[in-house]
Design an enzyme around this catalytic site. Structure first.
Site, short mmCIF file in Angstrom:
data_model
loop_
_atom_site.label_atom_id
_atom_site.label_comp_id
_atom_site.label_asym_id
_atom_site.label_seq_id
_atom_site.Cartn_x
_atom_site.Cartn_y
_atom_site.Cartn_z
N HIS A 124 0.86 -1.19 0.00
CA HIS A 124 0.00 0.00 0.00
C HIS A 124 0.89 1.23 0.00
O HIS A 124 1.89 1.30 0.72
CB HIS A 124 -0.91 0.00 1.24
N THR A 176 13.53 -10.03 2.22
CA THR A 176 13.38 -8.67 1.70
C THR A 176 14.23 -8.40 0.47
O THR A 176 14.03 -7.40 -0.20
CB THR A 176 13.77 -7.63 2.78
N LYS A 194 24.24 -20.47 4.51
CA LYS A 194 25.24 -21.34 3.89
C LYS A 194 24.82 -21.71 2.49
O LYS A 194 23.66 -21.55 2.10
CB LYS A 194 25.46 -22.59 4.72
#
Length: 196
Positions: A124, A176, A194
């Site tokens: 939004h 993210t 890893k």
């Protein structure tokens, strides 16, 4: 009239677009109207042997694509929403219990999502302090998930993320940024732990 011609006409006529949107989507409930949901199997593409459980909330209006590949499954109490972007699910992929997928999202083949996962390409807008957030609309950044990926329970995949192939996303991770192939990521925000 071809699809692109119709899309161009709708872009050029905001009133017609609003009218069509009101006929297709219940504005209060933010989901397709009951009569659109009845005909959904006619415009959704479902591969051979695929299964979508009856309790899944399919918010898939006909003006965006929804495709599920062969022998793929969307498990109970999940929500699939392509109202702002296509949702493409590859072959032999499992969308686990109580997952939320908001397009545009593309899943590869042999992807497994555990339970309680959110994969969203939607945000939004909120930058203008003079307007309420619900007046500022939304923006999308496509999410892409490669082949042979395992995403652990309660993970969150945020807009604009590309996850490579042969990746494990640990339970509870918040992804993210892009994830390279052949890695294990974990944490908030998720980081490469890893190579695998």
């Amino acid at each position: 009239m071809e699809k692109e011609g119709l899309r161009t006409r709708l872009k050029d006529s905001p009133r017609l677009k609003r009218l069509l949107d009101c006929l297709i989507m219940n504005q209060r409930d933010a989901r397709p109207r009951w009569y659109i949901r009845l005909i959904a199997p006619l415009y959704q593409h479902r591969g051979r042997g695929s299964k979508i459980y009856a309790s899944v909330r399919m918010d898939t209006p006909p003006y965006r694509r929804f495709t599920i590949g062969k022998r793929s499954v969307v498990e109970s109490y999940s929500c699939i929403n392509n109202a702002v972007g296509d949702v493409i699910i590859g072959d032999h992929t499992r969308i686990g219990l109580h997952n939320t997928v908001i397009g545009p999202v593309t899943f590869g083949s042999h992807v497994n999502l555990a339970q309680g996962i959110v994969v969203t390409a939607l945000n939004h807008n909120f930058e203008n302090p003079k307007l309420r957030i619900d007046e500022q609309g939304v923006s999308t950044q496509p999410v892409t998930i490669g082949d042979d990926v395992w995403i652990g329970a309660n993970a969150v995949i945020l807009p604009g993320v590309a996850i490579g192939s042969h990746v494990v996303v640990a339970a509870g991770a918040v992804v993210t940024k892009d994830v390279p192939s052949h890695t294990l990521v974990a944490g908030v925000p998720a980081k490469v732990i890893k190579s695998i």
